[in-house]
Design a protein around this motif. Structure first.
Motif, mmCIF file in Angstrom:
data_model
loop_
_atom_site.group_PDB
_atom_site.id
_atom_site.type_symbol
_atom_site.label_atom_id
_atom_site.label_comp_id
_atom_site.label_asym_id
_atom_site.label_seq_id
_atom_site.Cartn_x
_atom_site.Cartn_y
_atom_site.Cartn_z
ATOM 1 N N ALA A 1 -99.941 -50.811 -19.873
ATOM 2 C CA ALA A 1 -99.510 -49.478 -20.304
ATOM 3 C C ALA A 1 -98.649 -49.566 -21.561
ATOM 4 O O ALA A 1 -98.793 -48.747 -22.490
ATOM 5 N N HIS A 2 -97.773 -50.554 -21.613
ATOM 6 C CA HIS A 2 -96.930 -50.745 -22.801
ATOM 7 C C HIS A 2 -97.779 -51.072 -24.023
ATOM 8 O O HIS A 2 -97.593 -50.494 -25.104
ATOM 9 N N ASP A 3 -98.731 -51.979 -23.869
ATOM 10 C CA ASP A 3 -99.576 -52.384 -24.997
ATOM 11 C C ASP A 3 -100.436 -51.225 -25.494
ATOM 12 O O ASP A 3 -100.627 -51.051 -26.703
ATOM 13 N N LEU A 4 -100.972 -50.423 -24.557
ATOM 14 C CA LEU A 4 -101.806 -49.296 -24.963
ATOM 15 C C LEU A 4 -100.982 -48.238 -25.706
ATOM 16 O O LEU A 4 -101.451 -47.679 -26.703
ATOM 17 N N ALA A 5 -99.782 -47.982 -25.232
ATOM 18 C CA ALA A 5 -98.931 -46.996 -25.905
ATOM 19 C C ALA A 5 -98.626 -47.437 -27.333
ATOM 20 O O ALA A 5 -98.664 -46.631 -28.270
ATOM 21 N N LEU A 6 -98.340 -48.722 -27.504
ATOM 22 C CA LEU A 6 -98.055 -49.242 -28.837
ATOM 23 C C LEU A 6 -99.288 -49.165 -29.723
ATOM 24 O O LEU A 6 -99.208 -48.781 -30.898
ATOM 25 N N SER A 7 -100.456 -49.502 -29.170
ATOM 26 C CA SER A 7 -101.689 -49.452 -29.949
ATOM 27 C C SER A 7 -102.033 -48.015 -30.342
ATOM 28 O O SER A 7 -102.474 -47.760 -31.472
ATOM 29 N N MET A 8 -101.853 -47.074 -29.430
ATOM 30 C CA MET A 8 -102.152 -45.672 -29.748
ATOM 31 C C MET A 8 -101.262 -45.162 -30.881
ATOM 32 O O MET A 8 -101.693 -44.347 -31.707
ATOM 33 N N LYS A 9 -100.041 -45.666 -30.943
ATOM 34 C CA LYS A 9 -99.138 -45.281 -32.027
ATOM 35 C C LYS A 9 -99.541 -45.969 -33.327
ATOM 36 O O LYS A 9 -99.606 -45.337 -34.386
ATOM 37 N N THR A 10 -99.839 -47.262 -33.245
ATOM 38 C CA THR A 10 -100.163 -48.039 -34.446
ATOM 39 C C THR A 10 -101.467 -47.586 -35.087
ATOM 40 O O THR A 10 -101.583 -47.498 -36.307
ATOM 41 N N PHE A 11 -102.456 -47.290 -34.237
ATOM 42 C CA PHE A 11 -103.792 -46.965 -34.742
ATOM 43 C C PHE A 11 -104.138 -45.490 -34.542
ATOM 44 O O PHE A 11 -105.307 -45.134 -34.415
ATOM 45 N N ASP A 12 -103.123 -44.656 -34.557
ATOM 46 C CA ASP A 12 -103.324 -43.236 -34.263
ATOM 47 C C ASP A 12 -104.365 -42.602 -35.188
ATOM 48 O O ASP A 12 -105.249 -41.869 -34.721
ATOM 49 N N ALA A 13 -104.303 -42.891 -36.473
ATOM 50 C CA ALA A 13 -105.228 -42.254 -37.417
ATOM 51 C C ALA A 13 -106.672 -42.663 -37.142
ATOM 52 O O ALA A 13 -107.580 -41.816 -37.130
ATOM 53 N N ASP A 14 -106.899 -43.956 -36.920
ATOM 54 C CA ASP A 14 -108.256 -44.428 -36.640
ATOM 55 C C ASP A 14 -108.777 -43.875 -35.319
ATOM 56 O O ASP A 14 -109.958 -43.523 -35.200
ATOM 57 N N ILE A 15 -107.910 -43.807 -34.309
ATOM 58 C CA ILE A 15 -108.341 -43.300 -33.008
ATOM 59 C C ILE A 15 -108.720 -41.827 -33.112
ATOM 60 O O ILE A 15 -109.767 -41.400 -32.605
ATOM 61 N N ARG A 16 -107.899 -41.036 -33.789
ATOM 62 C CA ARG A 16 -108.202 -39.607 -33.943
ATOM 63 C C ARG A 16 -109.502 -39.402 -34.738
ATOM 64 O O ARG A 16 -110.324 -38.547 -34.402
ATOM 65 N N ASP A 17 -109.660 -40.187 -35.787
ATOM 66 C CA ASP A 17 -110.876 -40.068 -36.591
ATOM 67 C C ASP A 17 -112.109 -40.418 -35.758
ATOM 68 O O ASP A 17 -113.121 -39.705 -35.804
ATOM 69 N N ALA A 18 -112.043 -41.508 -35.000
ATOM 70 C CA ALA A 18 -113.194 -41.923 -34.191
ATOM 71 C C ALA A 18 -113.498 -40.911 -33.098
ATOM 72 O O ALA A 18 -114.671 -40.634 -32.802
ATOM 73 N N GLU A 19 -112.453 -40.343 -32.488
ATOM 74 C CA GLU A 19 -112.670 -39.326 -31.455
ATOM 75 C C GLU A 19 -113.396 -38.113 -32.033
ATOM 76 O O GLU A 19 -114.355 -37.604 -31.432
ATOM 77 N N ALA A 20 -112.929 -37.635 -33.179
ATOM 78 C CA ALA A 20 -113.552 -36.456 -33.787
ATOM 79 C C ALA A 20 -114.982 -36.764 -34.224
ATOM 80 O O ALA A 20 -115.886 -35.935 -34.054
ATOM 81 N N TRP A 21 -115.194 -37.949 -34.766
ATOM 82 C CA TRP A 21 -116.524 -38.334 -35.256
ATOM 83 C C TRP A 21 -117.526 -38.422 -34.108
ATOM 84 O O TRP A 21 -118.633 -37.915 -34.200
ATOM 85 N N VAL A 22 -117.136 -39.054 -33.002
ATOM 86 C CA VAL A 22 -118.067 -39.215 -31.899
ATOM 87 C C VAL A 22 -118.295 -37.873 -31.192
ATOM 88 O O VAL A 22 -119.408 -37.611 -30.691
ATOM 89 N N ALA A 23 -117.290 -37.007 -31.172
ATOM 90 C CA ALA A 23 -117.499 -35.671 -30.583
ATOM 91 C C ALA A 23 -118.507 -34.888 -31.394
ATOM 92 O O ALA A 23 -119.357 -34.180 -30.843
ATOM 93 N N ALA A 24 -118.450 -35.018 -32.723
ATOM 94 C CA ALA A 24 -119.431 -34.339 -33.559
ATOM 95 C C ALA A 24 -120.830 -34.913 -33.348
ATOM 96 O O ALA A 24 -121.812 -34.173 -33.316
ATOM 97 N N LEU A 25 -120.929 -36.229 -33.198
ATOM 98 C CA LEU A 25 -122.233 -36.858 -32.923
ATOM 99 C C LEU A 25 -122.828 -36.343 -31.621
ATOM 100 O O LEU A 25 -124.009 -36.010 -31.543
ATOM 101 N N ALA A 26 -121.994 -36.301 -30.602
ATOM 102 C CA ALA A 26 -122.474 -35.896 -29.284
ATOM 103 C C ALA A 26 -122.916 -34.430 -29.268
ATOM 104 O O ALA A 26 -123.765 -34.042 -28.447
ATOM 105 N N ALA A 27 -122.357 -33.644 -30.179
ATOM 106 C CA ALA A 27 -122.675 -32.220 -30.194
ATOM 107 C C ALA A 27 -123.955 -31.892 -30.962
ATOM 108 O O ALA A 27 -124.466 -30.777 -30.875
ATOM 109 N N ILE A 28 -124.448 -32.862 -31.737
ATOM 110 C CA ILE A 28 -125.649 -32.604 -32.549
ATOM 111 C C ILE A 28 -126.875 -32.467 -31.675
ATOM 112 O O ILE A 28 -127.104 -33.288 -30.797
#
Length: 329
Positions: free
Chosen positions: A302-329
């Motif tokens: 849990a500690h490692d994931l929280a740190l990673s979500m903070k460190t890579f927040d921009a990439d995670i948000r971008d990937a989430e939005a990108w894959v949601a758009a793919l799934a909606a096509i």
């Protein structure tokens, strides 16, 4: 050497499609139990075995044995932990990530091409023979559970078709913790990217992401693309002709409700649910599953994931939005 191959303690350890040969190695019960990966890391300095022609595998089947059950997964989602927890049941031994299965999985998508080193029939014969051998348990165990490498999911349907008694666990986790798990480790990103070609091929075969080329997709999006492909694959298996022989397992749910989820798995695999409490109390929960000498529990994750979500927040948000758009096509 030929006579030794009839002994169940010898495993088909590597498959060389160019030389059409198999590396057979002797691994005892303790070596199998300790190994997180049945690859070069599991080879002892004084290993007993050697290379033999591919026919040495194809000639040895044990169709009268119940087939090994299987764990398939998306990678880095607790599958090694599950494999070790299942060894709480004394009849079970895990075989984790045998290399020949990965070799066949890499070859499978191109079997109909002229460049393939195996025909469709040869590949199916090799898969059947490998699984038959991995189904031969060593005493005191009576049932093996094979945990595949995450790149082997294209073999789930062929295996279910070959072995009517085989049951499989399909393991994954939600996208956000999956991305955080991968992005904190370059090796984990490499693993996901290595499987991205087959996963993109799967998506495009099902009419998704048909406009994309792998070389144009950054690595963090390749991780999300792989997650989407496996969600679609697992969903299709769970709702298709093999629906009663596969079970979905979310790693986050296993962590939150271990007794409930392990009971589901035990019933699915035909194991005694009375041993669930022992599995819940297993020391494996507090160790790093791929290296049992290292402590690593749920709080550490849990500690490692929280740190990673903070460190890579921009990439995670971008990937989430990108894959949601793919799934909606």
């Amino acid at each position: 050497m030929t006579a030794a191959l009839d002994r169940p303690d010898f495993l088909p350890f590597k498959l060389d499609l160019i030389g059409r040969r198999v590396l057979w190695l002797r691994l005892d019960e303790a070596q199998r139990r300790e190994a997180a990966f049945l690859d070069d890391r599991a080879i002892a300095p004084n290993a007993e075995g050697g290379w033999a022609p591919l026919e040495s595998l194809l000639a040895r089947t044990a169709d009268d044995l119940p087939p090994a059950h299987a764990i398939f997964h998306i990678g880095h989602c607790g599958s090694t932990l599950l494999s070790r927890l299942l060894e709480t049941w004394p009849e079970v031994q895990g075989l984790r990530e045998p290399l020949p299965l990965r070799t066949l999985a890499e070859a499978w998508p191109t079997l109909d091409e002229a460049t393939s080193r195996l025909s469709q029939d040869q590949a199916e014969d090799a898969l059947r023979a490998l699984w038959a051998r991995w189904s031969q348990a060593l005493a005191p165990h009576t049932r093996n559970v094979v945990k595949a490498t995450s790149s082997c999911n294209g073999l789930i349907a062929p295996l279910l078709a070959q072995h009517p008694e085989l049951r499989a666990v399909l393991m994954d986790m939600p996208l956000r913790p999956y991305l955080a798990t991968l992005l904190k480790s370059p090796n984990s990103v490499f693993d996901a990217a290595s499987a991205a070609a087959e996963r993109l091929r799967f998506l495009q075969h099902h009419g998704v992401a048909t406009h994309l080329s792998l070389h144009d997709i950054p690595l963090h999006r390749q991780c999300a693309l792989g997650w989407l492909a496996e969600q679609m694959r697992f969903d299709a298996l769970a709702k298709g002709r093999y629906d009663d022989r596969v079970i979905r397992l979310d790693f986050e749910s296993l962590l939150d409700e271990p007794a409930r989820e392990l009971r589901r798995v035990a019933v699915h695999l035909g194991l005694d649910p009375a041993r669930v409490d022992e599995a819940v109390a297993s020391p494996a929960w507090g160790r790093y599953s791929k290296a049992q000498s290292h402590g690593y529990g749920r709080d550490d994750r849990a500690h490692d994931l929280a740190l990673s979500m903070k460190t890579f927040d921009a990439d995670i948000r971008d990937a989430e939005a990108w894959v949601a758009a793919l799934a909606a096509i």
